[in-house]
Design a protein around this motif. Structure first.
Motif, PDB file in Angstrom:
ATOM      1  N   LEU A   1       2.886  -0.950  -8.982  1.00 13.77           N
ATOM      2  CA  LEU A   1       2.815  -0.086  -7.812  1.00 13.77           C
ATOM      3  C   LEU A   1       2.999   1.341  -8.304  1.00 13.77           C
ATOM      4  CD1 LEU A   1       2.804   0.489  -4.745  1.00 13.77           C
ATOM      5  CD2 LEU A   1       5.282   0.080  -4.782  1.00 13.77           C
ATOM      6  N   SER A   2       2.012   2.189  -8.049  1.00 13.95           N
ATOM      7  CA  SER A   2       2.055   3.580  -8.458  1.00 13.95           C
ATOM      8  C   SER A   2       1.930   4.448  -7.209  1.00 13.95           C
ATOM      9  CB  SER A   2       0.899   3.891  -9.416  1.00 13.95           C
ATOM     10  OG  SER A   2       0.815   5.272  -9.656  1.00 13.95           O
ATOM     11  N   LEU A   3       2.925   5.287  -6.974  1.00 13.02           N
ATOM     12  CA  LEU A   3       2.924   6.155  -5.788  1.00 13.02           C
ATOM     13  C   LEU A   3       2.758   7.616  -6.193  1.00 13.02           C
ATOM     14  CD1 LEU A   3       5.791   4.399  -3.805  1.00 13.02           C
ATOM     15  CD2 LEU A   3       3.317   4.114  -3.521  1.00 13.02           C
ATOM     16  N   GLU A   4       1.730   7.887  -6.945  1.00  8.91           N
ATOM     17  CA  GLU A   4       1.432   9.241  -7.403  1.00  8.91           C
ATOM     18  C   GLU A   4       0.697  10.015  -6.313  1.00  8.91           C
ATOM     19  OE1 GLU A   4       2.574  10.212 -10.368  1.00  8.91           O
ATOM     20  OE2 GLU A   4       3.370   8.196 -10.631  1.00  8.91           O
ATOM     21  N   GLU A   5       0.890  11.331  -6.278  1.00  9.89           N
ATOM     22  CA  GLU A   5       0.178  12.179  -5.311  1.00  9.89           C
ATOM     23  C   GLU A   5      -1.332  12.012  -5.451  1.00  9.89           C
ATOM     24  OE1 GLU A   5       0.899  14.309  -2.739  1.00  9.89           O
ATOM     25  OE2 GLU A   5       2.914  13.478  -2.861  1.00  9.89           O
ATOM     26  N   GLU A   6      -1.802  11.966  -6.667  1.00 13.60           N
ATOM     27  CA  GLU A   6      -3.235  11.795  -6.933  1.00 13.60           C
ATOM     28  C   GLU A   6      -3.476  10.389  -7.476  1.00 13.60           C
ATOM     29  OE1 GLU A   6      -5.604  14.235  -6.532  1.00 13.60           O
ATOM     30  OE2 GLU A   6      -4.063  15.561  -5.721  1.00 13.60           O
ATOM     31  N   GLY A   7      -3.916   9.479  -6.651  1.00 14.14           N
ATOM     32  CA  GLY A   7      -4.297   8.159  -7.137  1.00 14.14           C
ATOM     33  C   GLY A   7      -3.242   7.077  -7.053  1.00 14.14           C
ATOM     34  N   SER A   8      -2.587   6.898  -5.916  1.00 12.05           N
ATOM     35  CA  SER A   8      -1.645   5.796  -5.738  1.00 12.05           C
ATOM     36  C   SER A   8      -2.406   4.475  -5.725  1.00 12.05           C
ATOM     37  CB  SER A   8      -0.878   5.955  -4.426  1.00 12.05           C
ATOM     38  OG  SER A   8      -0.078   7.108  -4.462  1.00 12.05           O
ATOM     39  N   THR A   9      -1.847   3.443  -6.379  1.00  8.56           N
ATOM     40  CA  THR A   9      -2.506   2.135  -6.457  1.00  8.56           C
ATOM     41  C   THR A   9      -1.481   1.010  -6.383  1.00  8.56           C
ATOM     42  OG1 THR A   9      -2.377   2.081  -8.864  1.00  8.56           O
ATOM     43  CG2 THR A   9      -4.397   3.000  -7.905  1.00  8.56           C
ATOM     44  N   ILE A  10      -1.978  -0.182  -6.071  1.00  6.59           N
ATOM     45  CA  ILE A  10      -1.164  -1.394  -6.103  1.00  6.59           C
ATOM     46  C   ILE A  10      -2.022  -2.509  -6.681  1.00  6.59           C
ATOM     47  CG2 ILE A  10      -1.751  -2.037  -3.723  1.00  6.59           C
ATOM     48  CD1 ILE A  10       1.155  -3.129  -3.508  1.00  6.59           C
TER      49      ILE A  10
ATOM     50  N   ASP B   1      -6.383  -5.233  -6.372  1.00  5.30           N
ATOM     51  CA  ASP B   1      -6.234  -4.003  -7.135  1.00  5.30           C
ATOM     52  C   ASP B   1      -6.870  -2.928  -6.265  1.00  5.30           C
ATOM     53  OD1 ASP B   1      -6.305  -1.877  -8.893  1.00  5.30           O
ATOM     54  OD2 ASP B   1      -7.341  -2.954 -10.486  1.00  5.30           O
ATOM     55  N   THR B   2      -6.053  -2.163  -5.572  1.00  2.29           N
ATOM     56  CA  THR B   2      -6.603  -1.251  -4.580  1.00  2.29           C
ATOM     57  C   THR B   2      -5.884   0.102  -4.579  1.00  2.29           C
ATOM     58  OG1 THR B   2      -7.244  -1.102  -2.245  1.00  2.29           O
ATOM     59  CG2 THR B   2      -5.090  -2.053  -2.701  1.00  2.29           C
ATOM     60  N   ALA B   3      -6.594   1.090  -4.101  1.00  2.00           N
ATOM     61  CA  ALA B   3      -6.014   2.423  -3.924  1.00  2.00           C
ATOM     62  C   ALA B   3      -5.181   2.434  -2.649  1.00  2.00           C
ATOM     63  CB  ALA B   3      -7.133   3.458  -3.835  1.00  2.00           C
ATOM     64  N   LEU B   4      -4.152   3.253  -2.629  1.00  4.81           N
ATOM     65  CA  LEU B   4      -3.324   3.425  -1.435  1.00  4.81           C
ATOM     66  C   LEU B   4      -3.512   4.843  -0.908  1.00  4.81           C
ATOM     67  CD1 LEU B   4      -0.012   1.798  -2.697  1.00  4.81           C
ATOM     68  CD2 LEU B   4      -1.750   0.771  -1.223  1.00  4.81           C
ATOM     69  N   MET B   5      -3.552   4.956   0.409  1.00  6.89           N
ATOM     70  CA  MET B   5      -3.744   6.271   1.039  1.00  6.89           C
ATOM     71  C   MET B   5      -2.523   6.573   1.896  1.00  6.89           C
ATOM     72  SD  MET B   5      -7.209   6.984   0.424  1.00  6.89           S
ATOM     73  CE  MET B   5      -7.586   8.107   1.699  1.00  6.89           C
ATOM     74  N   ARG B   6      -2.111   7.806   1.943  1.00  2.00           N
ATOM     75  CA  ARG B   6      -0.995   8.231   2.780  1.00  2.00           C
ATOM     76  C   ARG B   6      -1.458   8.230   4.241  1.00  2.00           C
ATOM     77  NH1 ARG B   6       3.689  11.005   1.936  1.00  2.00           N
ATOM     78  NH2 ARG B   6       3.130  11.380  -0.236  1.00  2.00           N
ATOM     79  N   ALA B   7      -0.638   7.627   5.120  1.00  2.29           N
ATOM     80  CA  ALA B   7      -0.940   7.636   6.549  1.00  2.29           C
ATOM     81  C   ALA B   7      -0.751   9.052   7.072  1.00  2.29           C
ATOM     82  CB  ALA B   7      -0.032   6.683   7.289  1.00  2.29           C
ATOM     83  N   GLU B   8      -1.675   9.515   7.849  1.00  2.00           N
ATOM     84  CA  GLU B   8      -1.608  10.883   8.403  1.00  2.00           C
ATOM     85  C   GLU B   8      -1.263  10.826   9.854  1.00  2.00           C
ATOM     86  OE1 GLU B   8      -2.673  13.800   6.583  1.00  2.00           O
ATOM     87  OE2 GLU B   8      -3.002  12.695   4.749  1.00  2.00           O
TER      88      GLU B   8
END
Length: 89
Positions: free
Chosen positions: A42-51, A82-89
């Motif tokens: 699990l990566s919660l980076e500003e650019e390119g979060s993934t799980i 294996d997917t990208a994660l997006m911040r809920a707005e």
């Protein structure tokens, strides 16, 4: 969900919609069978979060979202994600 420890927890579930959301589908909720979801990274980076991870479950058919699960029509499933994660707005 949420920005602090007060965020609500949700139960894990697995579903399969083979013909889209307006047709019968399979899900594990309501049937009391084993469900396993493993998170490998699990990566919660500003650019390119993934799980990345894997799952296994016992899914039963439902004719519609509010219908009872047909426990005579079930499938064992397993897979990887294996997917990208997006911040809920």
């Amino acid at each position: 969900m949420g920005t602090d420890a007060s965020g609500a927890m949700m139960d894990a579930s697995v579903s399969w919609w083979p013909e889209g959301m307006n047709a019968p589908f399979y899900m594990n909720e309501e049937i009391g069978e084993d469900l396993s979801i493993s998170i490998d990274t699990l990566s919660l980076e500003e650019e390119g979060s993934t799980i990345k991870g894997s799952f296994s479950a016992h899914l039963c058919r439902k004719d519609s979202f509010f219908a009872e699960a047909d426990t005579d029509d079930c499938l064992p499933v397993e897979g990887h994600f294996d997917t990208a994660l997006m911040r809920a707005e």
